[in-house]
Design an enzyme around this catalytic site. Sequence first.
Site, mmCIF file in Angstrom:
data_model
loop_
_atom_site.group_PDB
_atom_site.id
_atom_site.type_symbol
_atom_site.label_atom_id
_atom_site.label_comp_id
_atom_site.label_asym_id
_atom_site.label_seq_id
_atom_site.Cartn_x
_atom_site.Cartn_y
_atom_site.Cartn_z
ATOM 1 N N GLU A 6 103.592 -20.483 55.102
ATOM 2 C CA GLU A 6 102.483 -21.541 54.381
ATOM 3 C C GLU A 6 103.421 -23.457 54.606
ATOM 4 O OE1 GLU A 6 99.752 -24.609 53.372
ATOM 5 O OE2 GLU A 6 99.585 -21.803 52.831
ATOM 6 N N GLY B 255 97.699 -23.017 48.224
ATOM 7 C CA GLY B 255 96.484 -23.462 49.033
ATOM 8 C C GLY B 255 96.159 -24.069 48.482
ATOM 9 N N CYS C 231 93.090 -24.471 47.040
ATOM 10 C CA CYS C 231 92.451 -24.820 45.202
ATOM 11 C C CYS C 231 93.244 -25.010 44.315
ATOM 12 C CB CYS C 231 91.881 -23.677 45.107
ATOM 13 S SG CYS C 231 91.331 -23.076 43.567
ATOM 14 N N HIS D 189 73.733 -16.804 18.521
ATOM 15 C CA HIS D 189 72.277 -18.262 18.013
ATOM 16 C C HIS D 189 73.930 -19.127 17.638
ATOM 17 C CE1 HIS D 189 69.122 -21.517 16.658
ATOM 18 N NE2 HIS D 189 70.385 -21.189 16.224
#
Length: 466
Positions: free
Chosen positions: A40, A46, A48, A449
């Site tokens: 890397e 990465g 994200c 609900h």
Amino acid sequence: MASSIMDSEHFEVLILGSGEAGKYLSWTLGSEGKRVALVERRYIGGSCPNIACLPSKNIIHSAKVAWYARRLNEFGMKLPEPGVDMGVVRERKRAMVRALIDVHNKRFASNHVEFICGEGVFVGPRAISVALQQGGSRVLTADTVIVSTGSRATVSDTPGLRASEPMTHVEELELDTLPEHLIVLGAGYIGLEFAQAMARFGSKVTVIDRNSRCLAHEDEDVITELTRMLSADGVAFKFDSAVESVSGRSGSAVEVRISNPDGKESLKATHLLVATGRTPNTEGIGLERAGIDLTDTGHIKVDASLKTTAEGVFAVGDCAGSPNFTHIAYDDYRIVYDELKGGRRVTTGRQVPYVLFTDPELAHIGLHEDDAKRRKISYRLTKLPMAAVLRTRTLGETEGFLKALIGDDDRILGFTALGAGAGELLAPVQLAMSAGLPYTALRDLIVTHPTLTEGLVYLFSSLGQK
């Protein structure tokens, strides 16, 4: 070069890039006892967790808090007029990123992955030379190589654009002062999310796009409502507008000259953000020396199992032309892992859900209504205003609607949600679609609900009993 390869270190699996698919492959294979190395050059884990998905949603949430702060009287709170300190907003984001990087480092270590910080370039078939960050170099070879180099923001050759040093999403996330006037080039996912966030913080925002509307692939009713919502937040739009030239410097004073059906126009601002697409990171890494071919768009050419044209080499994520979503890269990991284990998963026909993280969110899976009409696919439409989902009334966020397309066999062909918590409504619909269940399976559920998910019962009940 030949002697350097002879002096190389050999691994069972070598991964170039630590994005979503690459890191999960390294963690999984490393945990199984494979000798795995991952190279890397900059962002651990990465884009994200560092400069994309999670940091941008962190900023977007701060912008929502700022939006709530301006509505305090609505909730019975009497506090001084709120203001925004972008330095604090940035530090909140940075703190999250630091914590995420720590998590990643621990996972690489616990799964026995040799994490190598440096710039990797292919020097032959399944052979990569790494210029190490701390100096020196190493040459690595492997039985299996996986390319996971991602993509970057596209900055076009428009006269003066690059000289103006515009922001991409990377620089936007590092702002510590509030732009007086922000011009955004591009009305796609990144452009719209940042446009609304900065408008809510208090910037004047203008979005320029060459198309006649936002997100050309979405249904007309969705875009009409979304554009109205963003406009209400203070985002101004210039559609059907081509950028002819740019002058000045983003961060102080910049001028953008556009042409549209009404003629030519010059817009002045303090900051400029470019959000006009993505370019795969496939240049300058020696792919040709490894026998890895590219497509006409510059992506690595892969088959349905993500195999490249070079034996023993896979490509995953953005660089392989997969849809530019982290969750799709995660599925790429599963495809390659299964292939390495002798299984067979493919990219063909897979679901591609997505969410635009404006507020409210726009979520979609499956067929769009406009596509169904164009392709003459028979469907029944059911549509429900978010105000009918009673949980939204408790939140004071009743804008938007739900819609679904139902086929002749009662299966769900497509689903769109524009409203509060829209992204969280995708999974139950996806599950029904992937299992081939009729819409009645959702209609007949007993759902708590008041929740947002209860809206799915209302939506599918509106088709009537069968």
